[in-house]
Design a protein around this motif. Structure first.
Motif, mmCIF file in Angstrom:
data_model
loop_
_atom_site.group_PDB
_atom_site.id
_atom_site.type_symbol
_atom_site.label_atom_id
_atom_site.label_comp_id
_atom_site.label_asym_id
_atom_site.label_seq_id
_atom_site.Cartn_x
_atom_site.Cartn_y
_atom_site.Cartn_z
ATOM 1 N N PHE A 179 7.316 9.128 4.364
ATOM 2 C CA PHE A 179 7.653 8.820 2.975
ATOM 3 C C PHE A 179 8.817 7.832 2.845
ATOM 4 N N SER A 180 9.184 7.175 3.938
ATOM 5 C CA SER A 180 10.224 6.148 3.877
ATOM 6 C C SER A 180 9.610 4.829 3.397
ATOM 7 N N PRO A 181 10.431 3.909 2.855
ATOM 8 C CA PRO A 181 9.887 2.620 2.388
ATOM 9 C C PRO A 181 9.312 1.769 3.511
ATOM 10 N N GLU A 182 9.831 1.940 4.729
ATOM 11 C CA GLU A 182 9.352 1.142 5.846
ATOM 12 C C GLU A 182 7.965 1.616 6.280
ATOM 13 N N ARG A 183 7.159 0.639 6.662
ATOM 14 C CA ARG A 183 5.801 0.944 7.104
ATOM 15 C C ARG A 183 5.808 1.219 8.601
ATOM 16 N N THR A 184 5.490 2.456 8.984
ATOM 17 C CA THR A 184 5.399 2.850 10.386
ATOM 18 C C THR A 184 4.108 3.623 10.598
ATOM 19 N N ASP A 185 3.589 3.538 11.811
ATOM 20 C CA ASP A 185 2.365 4.255 12.158
ATOM 21 C C ASP A 185 2.743 5.584 12.812
ATOM 22 N N GLU A 186 2.666 6.662 12.058
ATOM 23 C CA GLU A 186 3.046 7.988 12.545
ATOM 24 C C GLU A 186 1.839 8.861 12.869
ATOM 25 N N SER A 187 0.643 8.307 12.827
ATOM 26 C CA SER A 187 -0.550 9.136 13.013
ATOM 27 C C SER A 187 -0.590 9.767 14.403
ATOM 28 N N ARG A 188 -0.252 8.984 15.424
ATOM 29 C CA ARG A 188 -0.293 9.540 16.778
ATOM 30 C C ARG A 188 0.715 10.669 16.938
ATOM 31 N N ARG A 189 1.901 10.487 16.372
ATOM 32 C CA ARG A 189 2.927 11.521 16.467
ATOM 33 C C ARG A 189 2.522 12.780 15.701
ATOM 34 N N ILE A 190 1.875 12.597 14.561
ATOM 35 C CA ILE A 190 1.431 13.760 13.777
ATOM 36 C C ILE A 190 0.363 14.536 14.543
ATOM 37 N N TYR A 191 -0.596 13.826 15.141
ATOM 38 C CA TYR A 191 -1.631 14.515 15.913
ATOM 39 C C TYR A 191 -1.028 15.232 17.122
ATOM 40 N N ARG A 192 -0.012 14.625 17.744
ATOM 41 C CA ARG A 192 0.646 15.289 18.867
ATOM 42 C C ARG A 192 1.337 16.574 18.407
ATOM 43 N N LEU A 193 1.991 16.512 17.264
ATOM 44 C CA LEU A 193 2.645 17.703 16.736
ATOM 45 C C LEU A 193 1.622 18.796 16.394
ATOM 46 N N LYS A 194 0.475 18.395 15.876
ATOM 47 C CA LYS A 194 -0.562 19.392 15.576
ATOM 48 C C LYS A 194 -1.035 20.063 16.862
ATOM 49 N N ARG A 195 -1.131 19.302 17.937
ATOM 50 C CA ARG A 195 -1.525 19.897 19.211
ATOM 51 C C ARG A 195 -0.454 20.861 19.716
ATOM 52 N N GLU A 196 0.827 20.492 19.545
ATOM 53 C CA GLU A 196 1.897 21.390 19.979
ATOM 54 C C GLU A 196 1.902 22.671 19.146
ATOM 55 N N VAL A 197 1.621 22.546 17.862
ATOM 56 C CA VAL A 197 1.571 23.730 17.004
ATOM 57 C C VAL A 197 0.438 24.659 17.444
ATOM 58 N N ILE A 198 -0.689 24.088 17.846
ATOM 59 C CA ILE A 198 -1.803 24.902 18.339
ATOM 60 C C ILE A 198 -1.397 25.639 19.610
ATOM 61 N N GLN A 199 -0.663 24.952 20.498
ATOM 62 C CA GLN A 199 -0.181 25.608 21.703
ATOM 63 C C GLN A 199 0.724 26.787 21.366
ATOM 64 N N LEU A 200 1.595 26.580 20.390
ATOM 65 C CA LEU A 200 2.493 27.655 19.966
ATOM 66 C C LEU A 200 1.714 28.831 19.374
ATOM 67 N N LYS A 201 0.724 28.528 18.554
ATOM 68 C CA LYS A 201 -0.057 29.590 17.925
ATOM 69 C C LYS A 201 -0.796 30.412 18.978
ATOM 70 N N ARG A 202 -1.286 29.772 20.023
ATOM 71 C CA ARG A 202 -1.989 30.502 21.082
ATOM 72 C C ARG A 202 -1.048 31.431 21.842
ATOM 73 N N ALA A 203 0.233 31.059 21.915
ATOM 74 C CA ALA A 203 1.201 31.906 22.615
ATOM 75 C C ALA A 203 1.742 32.998 21.718
ATOM 76 N N VAL A 204 2.041 32.659 20.462
ATOM 77 C CA VAL A 204 2.737 33.586 19.574
ATOM 78 C C VAL A 204 1.782 34.600 18.949
ATOM 79 N N GLY A 205 0.662 34.129 18.447
ATOM 80 C CA GLY A 205 -0.228 34.994 17.676
ATOM 81 C C GLY A 205 -0.722 36.229 18.412
ATOM 82 N N PRO A 206 -1.327 36.081 19.609
ATOM 83 C CA PRO A 206 -1.913 37.259 20.270
ATOM 84 C C PRO A 206 -0.898 38.282 20.751
ATOM 85 N N LEU A 207 0.395 37.939 20.783
ATOM 86 C CA LEU A 207 1.389 38.880 21.300
ATOM 87 C C LEU A 207 1.746 39.963 20.295
#
Length: 363
Positions: A214-242
């Protein structure tokens, strides 16, 4: 289940000259055993081998009555099948649990084999990896064999070292005197604390991505967002079943009432982390949608600018094309002021189009 006695004279996991209690570091160690000890009334008893530690507890050599209320704690890191088979023979570990402890890659779970409880927990760490220093969630595992008079911890991966847990418990003999359940709680507490640290680190990255999107500068954050979604999935697999195994542990009879209170506190922390991680997934989806919307809007703006400039350049191109046909009878081809007039017409036409596009926001 009848506990297996240690064979007389059996030297299981000798120290080989290493001072007792000093862990081997990394690949220099010649065994997967990190540390072991017998604990009587919450105090550590020095022994030369694991077999000696087991014998002290089960034969009651250090008590007046001959009945020992202590336990043995053996810690291993990525053991081989042979090493774990020796411990399985001593402590009477179930083959299925031993197989899981060797191969790892298990879901968090709690299983009971006679009077031995087998607990699996996922460990996590947020570390820099790859080019550019991008941080990723790395996972490991801790398996715990918890019996009436012993605890065997098997760790896989580089995260979740239990040395600090052992030192913390040894500094509190009253708590350590509660037996193997105290060790089980301390390990679970450390694992959940690791979840909290990693979740906070991921939260900081999500905040940075949200600010960049949401900054005025134009940056491509799609790759970083997808990486974060993958990390969140890793966390959910560890945290949820415990959550289920921790809840079941609180109701086991071998867990003292004091330890149950601590376990419920750990379960509460786990619940908060689980809700936090689930909110990350819900937050990243609208951030990704907003980013893709911004990219689409930016592309449309670029196309409008390109179209506007193309329309402006079409005017001189069309006029030049008409007067480049080289017919003999064409208007103003032999007029003295024909060339300047054409330039003026081109300039006025282009200026009019430019002002019109600027007024409409295309340029």
């Amino acid at each position: 289940m009848a506990m297996t006695r240690v064979r007389p004279g059996r030297a299981l996991f000798k120290t080989r000259g290493r001072p007792h209690g000093v862990p081997r570091q990394g690949r220099d160690r010649d065994s997967s055993v990190i540390d072991w000890a017998a604990y009587i009334d919450g105090h550590r008893v020095s022994t030369g081998t694991v077999a000696d530690a087991v014998r002290l507890i089960r034969d009651g050599e250090l008590t007046r009555t001959g009945d020992s209320a202590g336990f043995v704690w053996v810690g291993l890191h990525e053991p081989s099948a042979t090493e774990l088979a020796e411990l399985a023979e001593v402590f009477g570990l179930h083959p299925l649990a031993v197989e899981d402890a060797i191969h790892a890659h298990q879901r968090p779970k709690l299983e009971r084999y006679d009077d031995v409880h087998f607990v699996v927990m996922k460990t996590v760490g947020y570390v820099a990896s790859g080019t550019g220093g991008a941080e990723v969630v790395e996972t490991g595992e801790i398996m715990i064999f918890c019996g009436p008079d012993f605890v065997v911890t098997v760790r896989h991966g580089a995260h979740g070292a239990l040395g600090p847990v052992r030192r913390q418990l040894e500094a509190d003999p009253g708590r350590l005197a509660m037996g193997p359940a105290a060790v089980l709680h301390a390990v679970a507490d450390r694992v959940v604390d690791g979840y909290v640290c990693v979740a906070d680190a991921v939260q900081e990255d999500i905040d940075e991505v949200e600010e960049a999107v949401f900054s005025p500068e134009r940056t491509d954050e799609s790759r970083r967002i997808y990486r974060l979604k993958r990390e969140v999935i890793q966390l959910k697999r560890a945290v949820g079943p415990l959550a289920g195994p921790l809840r079941n542990l609180s109701g086991r009879r071998f867990v003292p009432a004091e330890i149950r209170e601590y376990l419920r506190d750990v379960e509460d922390h786990l619940t908060r982390v689980r809700e936090q991680v689930e909110s990350y997934d819900e937050l990243l989806n609208p951030i990704l949608q907003a980013h893709m919307t911004q990219v689409t809007v930016a592309d449309n703006q670029d196309m409008r600018k390109i179209s506007a400039w193309g329309a402006i350049f079409m005017v001189p191109t069309a006029i030049a094309g008409v007067y480049g046909m080289n017919f003999d009878f064409m208007p103003e081809t032999r007029w003295h002021y024909g060339y300047p007039m054409i330039l003026v017409v081109i300039a006025l036409s282009c200026l009019s189009l430019y002002r019109g596009f600027r007024r409409n926001g295309w340029l």
